[in-house]
Design an enzyme around this catalytic site. Sequence first.
Site, PDB file in Angstrom:
ATOM      1  N   TYR A 166      11.229   1.235  -4.778  1.00  0.00           N
ATOM      2  CA  TYR A 166      11.635   1.409  -3.392  1.00  0.00           C
ATOM      3  C   TYR A 166      13.162   1.550  -3.307  1.00  0.00           C
ATOM      4  CZ  TYR A 166       6.783   0.322  -2.374  1.00  0.00           C
ATOM      5  OH  TYR A 166       5.404   0.360  -2.340  1.00  0.00           O
ATOM      6  N   ARG A 214      13.102  -9.754  -5.119  1.00  0.00           N
ATOM      7  CA  ARG A 214      12.029  -9.139  -5.913  1.00  0.00           C
ATOM      8  C   ARG A 214      12.707  -8.240  -6.934  1.00  0.00           C
ATOM      9  NH1 ARG A 214       6.532 -10.075  -6.986  1.00  0.00           N
ATOM     10  NH2 ARG A 214       5.253  -8.242  -6.542  1.00  0.00           N
ATOM     11  N   ARG A 305      -3.872 -10.891  -7.160  1.00  0.00           N
ATOM     12  CA  ARG A 305      -5.271 -10.574  -6.883  1.00  0.00           C
ATOM     13  C   ARG A 305      -6.172 -11.798  -7.015  1.00  0.00           C
ATOM     14  NH1 ARG A 305      -6.269  -4.504  -9.409  1.00  0.00           N
ATOM     15  NH2 ARG A 305      -4.547  -3.503  -8.308  1.00  0.00           N
ATOM     16  N   CYS A 329     -11.505  -3.829  -9.389  1.00  0.00           N
ATOM     17  CA  CYS A 329     -12.342  -2.685  -9.019  1.00  0.00           C
ATOM     18  C   CYS A 329     -11.756  -1.355  -9.479  1.00  0.00           C
ATOM     19  CB  CYS A 329     -12.536  -2.655  -7.502  1.00  0.00           C
ATOM     20  SG  CYS A 329     -13.460  -4.068  -6.866  1.00  0.00           S
ATOM     21  N   CYS A 333      -8.099  -0.743  -6.590  1.00  0.00           N
ATOM     22  CA  CYS A 333      -8.374  -1.983  -5.873  1.00  0.00           C
ATOM     23  C   CYS A 333      -8.860  -1.680  -4.456  1.00  0.00           C
ATOM     24  CB  CYS A 333      -7.102  -2.827  -5.824  1.00  0.00           C
ATOM     25  SG  CYS A 333      -7.212  -4.289  -4.788  1.00  0.00           S
TER      26      CYS A 333
END
Length: 346
Positions: A166, A214, A305, A329, A333
């Site tokens: 980002y 972050r 998750r 999955c 996801c």
Amino acid sequence: MSNPINRSIKVNGKEVKNRIIMPPLVCFNWGNDKGFETVSRGEHYGKRAKGGTGFIIIEATAISKDGRITDTGLGLWSDDHISQFNDIAKSCHDEDAVVTVQLVHAGMKSVGNTVYSSSPVDMENKECLGMSIEQINEVKENFVKAAIRAEKAGLDGVEIHGAHGYLLSQFTSKETNKRTDKYGGSLDNRLRLPIEIVKEVNEATGDDFIIGYRFGVNDPTMEEDKYFAKKLEDLGVHLLNVSSGIGANDIEVPKDFPFSSITYMGTEIYKEVNIPAACVGGIRKPEDAKHLLENEMIDMVAVGRGLLADPDWTNRAINDEEVDICYHCSPRCKYAVDGKKCPWYR
């Protein structure tokens, strides 16, 4: 020996009751185009707080409408947004959890046909232009205003998003930053924008307000990461939440390291600073978190998750009980499409 997950830790003087963080995980399609929730985040995060998680970071929240990751994401660009975060703060504090919000500008990954980054970028589906100095100053101002709103909402702090490719990653990485002014070229110039944002947020908020970062690893290189991490500590950042950066795929991990490359970089940054550092990267089982903490490889473990699949993950891990494991999955996801489509949603 006591369960290492259940050891408390202080982050800027605030007591965090255990070593588990819920990292910022966007709840896609749970909001509207104006930055407001349409599914209660107080309930969503409150369940994880009730499940024992000591530190919760609210999902990526836009500092301006033109910097959104998704057109249904949360916003903090207006005072009108404060009340929804007040509800989250209360639901988490009622369960004795520390709660902050991640602030983001997505840069070239923003929603819209015309977007802005550190430098112009050739893109197939949109026009990406380089930011002017005036636009950079506006970004800094918007980060500060959003942090002030977070404090007014009763949150314990903010996390400034400098990872995942980002905007702030786009400035720190020499792969994307081709500027020739004071925000480009040398490492210190490329780090200038996030450093100025951290300084100004620190000056605008209270002494007990947590400022997290972050941290995008290998963005641009591991050695430069270490330099940047120390700079952030010196500037007053209280927590480094280490995740992937633009160059993360190039990380070389020792063959005997049992976890992901992103987790590995978290353990490497941990060695460089004297403030709490957290790692992430596919940590779904309690024994994995315990291993990292028992062996003093990290201060805190971010379980993403795992906590989406099982809101009670932390309490169960502390009590040595079985947890519900994310199905991972395929092909993607289901939570990333809509949280209500997750097989474990409740």
